[in-house]
Design an enzyme around this catalytic site. Structure first.
Site, PDB file in Angstrom:
ATOM      1  N   HIS A   1      -2.774   5.449  -1.526  1.00 29.50           N
ATOM      2  CA  HIS A   1      -3.935   4.544  -1.464  1.00 29.50           C
ATOM      3  C   HIS A   1      -5.088   5.213  -0.707  1.00 29.50           C
ATOM      4  O   HIS A   1      -6.246   5.127  -1.105  1.00 29.50           O
ATOM      5  CB  HIS A   1      -3.481   3.257  -0.771  1.00 29.50           C
ATOM      6  CG  HIS A   1      -4.493   2.158  -0.695  1.00 29.50           C
ATOM      7  ND1 HIS A   1      -5.417   1.888  -1.679  1.00 29.50           N
ATOM      8  CD2 HIS A   1      -4.707   1.224   0.281  1.00 29.50           C
ATOM      9  CE1 HIS A   1      -6.154   0.844  -1.318  1.00 29.50           C
ATOM     10  NE2 HIS A   1      -5.746   0.432  -0.138  1.00 29.50           N
TER      11      HIS A   1
ATOM     12  N   ASP B   1       0.868  -1.182   0.000  1.00 29.21           N
ATOM     13  CA  ASP B   1       0.000   0.000   0.000  1.00 29.21           C
ATOM     14  C   ASP B   1       0.902   1.229   0.000  1.00 29.21           C
ATOM     15  O   ASP B   1       1.658   1.436   0.958  1.00 29.21           O
ATOM     16  CB  ASP B   1      -0.830   0.076   1.284  1.00 29.21           C
ATOM     17  CG  ASP B   1      -2.036  -0.849   1.302  1.00 29.21           C
ATOM     18  OD1 ASP B   1      -2.181  -1.668   0.384  1.00 29.21           O
ATOM     19  OD2 ASP B   1      -2.822  -0.731   2.267  1.00 29.21           O
TER      20      ASP B   1
HETATM   21 ZN   LIG Z   1      -4.277  -1.858   2.676  1.00 32.30          ZN
END
Ligand SMILES: [Zn+2]
Length: 209
Positions: A58, A54
């Site tokens: 994100h 991530d």
């Molecule tokens: Zn995540």
């Protein structure tokens, strides 16, 4: 010894319920002279499929994108801690552990046993936001967990993601740590180089130090 802690990408692997399903479609054709088959595959999947990183972007508006994360953060010493008997990881689980010299941390939970369930496992163990605050407070730069989110399933505000991503702490999700013992390793986590992405599938290996 090298441990591959990456989940295989297949059409039947568990994916996050609202994510695009994985579709690997053979697109083979014969060579012009018809002497051999040229095999290739069309790939459709979300950027957070299987073992993945991530990037702050994100969830964080204006946050770092995948290509902005320094390689130094993704390669280096990492400690695997086993958290065997908890439904979530909070300060109570974290404070008793030995954090001396720990920079990157991977949590091995019972989640790792659920990759072969054949369906998405909703009861996965997650990191509490106050646990994430603890990790941020001691200077951890990367946090890994062995299922598809570091927040509780059906979390509305994703508080744990925000604690980590607003501080540019890398999140590594979807690890399979079933065959790895607790201890210190050298970590190599290399995401697909998707330009300006919010995350990407990542090959992750651990090596004995
Ligand atoms: Zn995540």
């Amino acid at each position: 010894m090298i441990y591959d802690v990456t989940v295989p990408i297949t059409n039947t692997m568990p994916v996050w319920p609202s994510d695009p399903p994985v579709s690997l479609t053979p697109k083979s054709h014969l060579s012009r002279d018809r002497s051999h088959t040229v095999r290739l595959t069309a790939i459709e999947m979300g950027s957070h499929t299987g073992t993945h990183i991530d990037a702050p972007y994100h969830f964080v508006d204006g946050g770092l994108k995948l290509s902005d994360i320094p390689m130094e953060q993704l390669v280096g010493t990492a400690t695997v801690f086993e958290i065997p008997n908890a439904r979530s990881i909070g300060r109570n689980q974290l404070e008793p552990l030995n954090w001396a010299g720990v920079e990157r941390v991977l949590f091995k939970t019972e989640n790792s046993n659920h990759w072969l369930d054949g369906r998405f496992y909703e009861e996965f163990v997650y990191l509490e936001p106050e646990g994430a605050e603890f990790l941020a407070g001691i200077g951890i730069t990367l946090v890994g967990i062995d299922y598809l989110s570091i927040d509780k399933y059906k979390s509305e505000k994703h508080p744990t993601h925000f604690v980590l991503l607003t501080r540019n702490i890398v999140i590594l999700e979807g690890l399979n740590l079933a065959n790895v013992k607790a201890g210190r390793y050298k970590l190599v986590a290399l995401p697909l180089k998707l330009q300006d992405a919010d995350g990407a599938p990542t090959r992750v290996i651990l090596m004995d130090e």
